[in-house]
Design a protein around this motif. Structure first.
Motif, PDB file in Angstrom:
ATOM      1  N   THR A 297      41.205  41.602  36.160  1.00 54.24           N
ATOM      2  CA  THR A 297      42.666  41.779  36.200  1.00 54.24           C
ATOM      3  C   THR A 297      43.196  41.873  37.625  1.00 54.24           C
ATOM      4  O   THR A 297      44.403  41.994  37.818  1.00 54.24           O
ATOM      5  CB  THR A 297      43.061  43.048  35.436  1.00 54.24           C
ATOM      6  OG1 THR A 297      42.437  44.188  36.068  1.00 54.24           O
ATOM      7  CG2 THR A 297      42.609  42.979  33.989  1.00 54.24           C
ATOM      8  N   GLY A 298      42.341  41.820  38.582  1.00 58.92           N
ATOM      9  CA  GLY A 298      42.719  41.862  39.992  1.00 58.92           C
ATOM     10  C   GLY A 298      41.564  41.376  40.836  1.00 58.92           C
ATOM     11  O   GLY A 298      40.480  41.024  40.337  1.00 58.92           O
ATOM     12  N   ALA A 299      41.783  41.328  42.164  1.00 61.51           N
ATOM     13  CA  ALA A 299      40.747  40.864  43.073  1.00 61.51           C
ATOM     14  C   ALA A 299      39.658  41.919  43.204  1.00 61.51           C
ATOM     15  O   ALA A 299      39.947  43.084  43.485  1.00 61.51           O
ATOM     16  CB  ALA A 299      41.338  40.540  44.438  1.00 61.51           C
ATOM     17  N   SER A 321      40.762  35.829  35.629  1.00 58.28           N
ATOM     18  CA  SER A 321      39.551  35.079  35.331  1.00 58.28           C
ATOM     19  C   SER A 321      38.712  35.796  34.287  1.00 58.28           C
ATOM     20  O   SER A 321      38.692  37.034  34.216  1.00 58.28           O
ATOM     21  CB  SER A 321      38.728  34.863  36.603  1.00 58.28           C
ATOM     22  OG  SER A 321      39.488  34.170  37.568  1.00 58.28           O
ATOM     23  N   VAL A 322      37.999  35.004  33.461  1.00 57.91           N
ATOM     24  CA  VAL A 322      37.075  35.534  32.457  1.00 57.91           C
ATOM     25  C   VAL A 322      35.760  34.791  32.612  1.00 57.91           C
ATOM     26  O   VAL A 322      35.729  33.556  32.639  1.00 57.91           O
ATOM     27  CB  VAL A 322      37.628  35.357  31.024  1.00 57.91           C
ATOM     28  CG1 VAL A 322      36.629  35.902  30.003  1.00 57.91           C
ATOM     29  CG2 VAL A 322      38.967  36.051  30.885  1.00 57.91           C
ATOM     30  N   GLY A 337      38.141  49.347  38.993  1.00 57.55           N
ATOM     31  CA  GLY A 337      39.337  49.537  38.185  1.00 57.55           C
ATOM     32  C   GLY A 337      39.918  48.249  37.633  1.00 57.55           C
ATOM     33  O   GLY A 337      40.698  48.289  36.671  1.00 57.55           O
ATOM     34  N   VAL A 338      39.611  47.099  38.246  1.00 54.01           N
ATOM     35  CA  VAL A 338      40.199  45.832  37.797  1.00 54.01           C
ATOM     36  C   VAL A 338      39.170  44.952  37.091  1.00 54.01           C
ATOM     37  O   VAL A 338      39.445  43.775  36.828  1.00 54.01           O
ATOM     38  CB  VAL A 338      40.822  45.084  38.988  1.00 54.01           C
ATOM     39  CG1 VAL A 338      41.901  45.918  39.633  1.00 54.01           C
ATOM     40  CG2 VAL A 338      39.754  44.700  40.022  1.00 54.01           C
ATOM     41  N   VAL A 339      37.986  45.480  36.796  1.00 54.03           N
ATOM     42  CA  VAL A 339      36.935  44.723  36.123  1.00 54.03           C
ATOM     43  C   VAL A 339      36.695  45.346  34.750  1.00 54.03           C
ATOM     44  O   VAL A 339      36.344  46.530  34.650  1.00 54.03           O
ATOM     45  CB  VAL A 339      35.628  44.716  36.955  1.00 54.03           C
ATOM     46  CG1 VAL A 339      34.557  43.915  36.233  1.00 54.03           C
ATOM     47  CG2 VAL A 339      35.880  44.141  38.339  1.00 54.03           C
ATOM     48  N   LYS A 340      36.914  44.538  33.676  1.00 53.70           N
ATOM     49  CA  LYS A 340      36.722  45.002  32.304  1.00 53.70           C
ATOM     50  C   LYS A 340      35.607  44.193  31.660  1.00 53.70           C
ATOM     51  O   LYS A 340      35.524  42.962  31.832  1.00 53.70           O
ATOM     52  CB  LYS A 340      38.006  44.863  31.502  1.00 53.70           C
ATOM     53  CG  LYS A 340      39.144  45.741  32.034  1.00 53.70           C
ATOM     54  CD  LYS A 340      40.371  45.631  31.154  1.00 53.70           C
ATOM     55  CE  LYS A 340      41.481  46.548  31.661  1.00 53.70           C
ATOM     56  NZ  LYS A 340      42.697  46.472  30.811  1.00 53.70           N
TER      57      LYS A 340
END
Length: 362
Positions: A297-299, A321-322, A337-340
Motif C-alpha cells: 500500500t506504499g513504498a 502492487s501485489v 506498516g505498508v506491507v500486507k
C-alpha cells in the motif's frame, strides 16, 4: 560649606550611596564616609587622603581644587603625615620621660660585681641545660636500609572520540546518553568519548521509551523504532552489512540445472518445440494462484527468499502492487506498516508499524 558637606550633598543629589561610589572609585566605604563627615582621624596618611578626596570629587563631577584647599586648611601640611593614632608628644612630654632626679637614677643602677656574677651563673646554667637537652634529643643510630624503587605511574590512555548518529521513527524524539542531553532526532555524528557500556535513552511523547546499553568503542549509527507498546533499536551499519552479505551469498549460488532432455535451456536438435508434451509446459502463475500474496500500500524496500535462502524478489515495488509467492518464504521489509500479507486466501494483515523493520516467515 565644608568639603565633606559638599561631597555628601553632591552624592545624594545624584541618588548614589557610598557603596555605589566605592564600587566606582575602588575606595573603601568607611574612607568615603569619613571624608563626608570631615573625620580625618579615620583616614590614612595625608597624601592618600588628599588623593581619595580628589578622586571622590571628580566621580561626582565636582571641582576638586576648592575642596582640596578646604582639606589643607583642616589638615595643614606641617602636621603629622599620619592622620591616625596618637599625636606626636611635645617637648614637655619628652622632658618628662627623660628627666628625673639623680637619686632615682642611682637607685636603678646596681652593684657591678653582683651583676657580673649573676650573668656568669646564667651562662653556665644555660650551657649545661643546652648539652643535656642535646643529648636527650640525639637519635639512636639507625641501620641504613636500601631505597625501595618506586614504580612509575602508568601513563593514562589517551581519550578516544567516536561519532554517534541516532535516528528514530517517528523523528523528533529526545536522545540522552548517560543522562546527557544530545538533542532531538536525527542526531548526526555527535562526538562522544569511547566506552563499552553507555546508557542510551530515546523518548517521544505517547510512545514507549527506549532504554538500552550500547557499545561505543567505535562509531555507531542507530535507529530507534518507538511504538506505543514497545520500542526497538537497530544498528543501521550492521543491518547494511548483513544485507550485503546475504546478497553476495545469493549471487554466489549456482544457477538451477536445466530440465532433462535439454541443453543449456534449449530444445534438443531434431525436436519440434510445438510437439512437446503438454505436461512439460508450466502454466502461467498469477498472484491469486500463490499460497502467499503480498500487497504493497506504499513504498517499502522488501526482500523475499525461499527456504534455501535463494532471493525470489528484492526491491521497492510501487504502491498498489501485489506479488505472489509459494509457501515457506521469508519476507523482510523496512516499512512493515505498508506491507500486507495474505496466506491461503485469508484476509491480508499488516506486518507491523510504519517504519518498522520486520522479518517474518510464511
Amino acid at each position: 560649606m565644608s568639603f565633606g558637606a559638599a561631597l555628601k550633598q553632591a552624592r545624594e543629589t545624584q541618588g548614589l550611596t557610598t557603596q555605589d561610589v566605592a564600587l566606582r572609585t575602588k575606595i573603601r566605604g568607611d574612607y568615603l564616609k569619613a571624608l563626608e563627615e570631615g573625620n580625618t582621624s579615620l583616614l590614612p596618611e595625608r597624601t592618600f587622603a588628599r588623593s581619595y578626596l580628589q578622586r571622590y570629587a571628580r566621580e561626582l563631577s565636582l571641582d576638586p581644587a576648592p575642596l582640596l584647599a578646604e582639606f589643607d586648611r583642616s589638615v595643614p601640611a606641617d602636621a603629622s603625615q599620619t592622620l591616625r593614632g596618637p599625636a606626636f608628644k611635645g617637648a614637655t612630654g619628652v622632658a618628662a620621660t627623660t628627666g628625673g632626679s639623680a637619686s632615682s637614677r642611682g637607685a636603678r643602677t646596681g652593684n657591678p660585681a653582683m651583676l657580673t656574677a649573676a650573668v656568669t651563673a646564667l651562662i653556665v646554667l644555660g650551657a649545661g641545660g643546652y648539652y643535656a637537652y642535646s643529648a636527650f634529643l640525639k637519635p639512636s643510630p639507625v641501620s641504613a636500609t636500601p631505597a625501595v624503587p618506586v614504580a612509575a605511574e602508568p601513563t593514562p590512555a589517551p581519550v578516544v572520540t567516536v561519532r554517534l548518529s541516532v535516528s528514530s521513527v517517528p523523528s523528533g524524539a529526545q536522545v540522552y546518553l548517560d543522562n546527557r542531553d544530545l538533542g532531538v532526532t536525527p542526531v548526526k555524528s555527535f562526538p562522544v568519548d569511547a566506552r563499552t557500556n553507555a546508557q542510551l535513552r530515546v523518548e517521544f511523547t505517547g510512545r514507549a521509551p527506549l532504554k538500552q546499553t550500547v557499545d561505543l568503542s567505535r562509531s555507531r549509527n542507530l535507529r530507534a523504532q518507538l511504538n506505543p507498546a514497545s520500542s526497538t533499536l537497530t544498528d543501521l551499519v550492521a543491518k547494511r552489512a548483513a544485507d550485503q552479505a546475504a546478497a553476495a551469498q545469493a549471487a554466489a549460488k549456482p544457477a538451477a540445472r536445466p530440465a532433462a532432455g535439454t541443453t543449456n535451456g534449449t530444445t534438443p536438435a531434431g525436436t519440434d518445440p510445438t510437439t512437446q508434451p503438454a505436461a512439460t509446459a508450466k502454466p502461467a502463475t498469477t498472484p491469486a494462484a500463490q499460497a502467499v500474496n503480498v500487497t504493497f500500500t506504499g513504498a517499502a524496500w522488501t526482500r523475499v527468499t525461499d527456504g534455501s535462502g535463494r532471493v525470489l524478489f528484492e526491491g521497492t515495488p510501487p504502491a498498489g502492487s501485489v506479488k505472489g509467492f509459494p509457501k515457506g518464504v521469508t519476507i523482510r521489509t523496512g516499512n512493515a506498516g505498508v506491507v500486507k500479507v495474505s496466506v491461503n486466501g485469508a484476509a491480508a494483515a499488516s506486518l507491523g508499524q510504519a517504519g518498522q523493520v520486520v522479518t517474518r516467515q510464511f
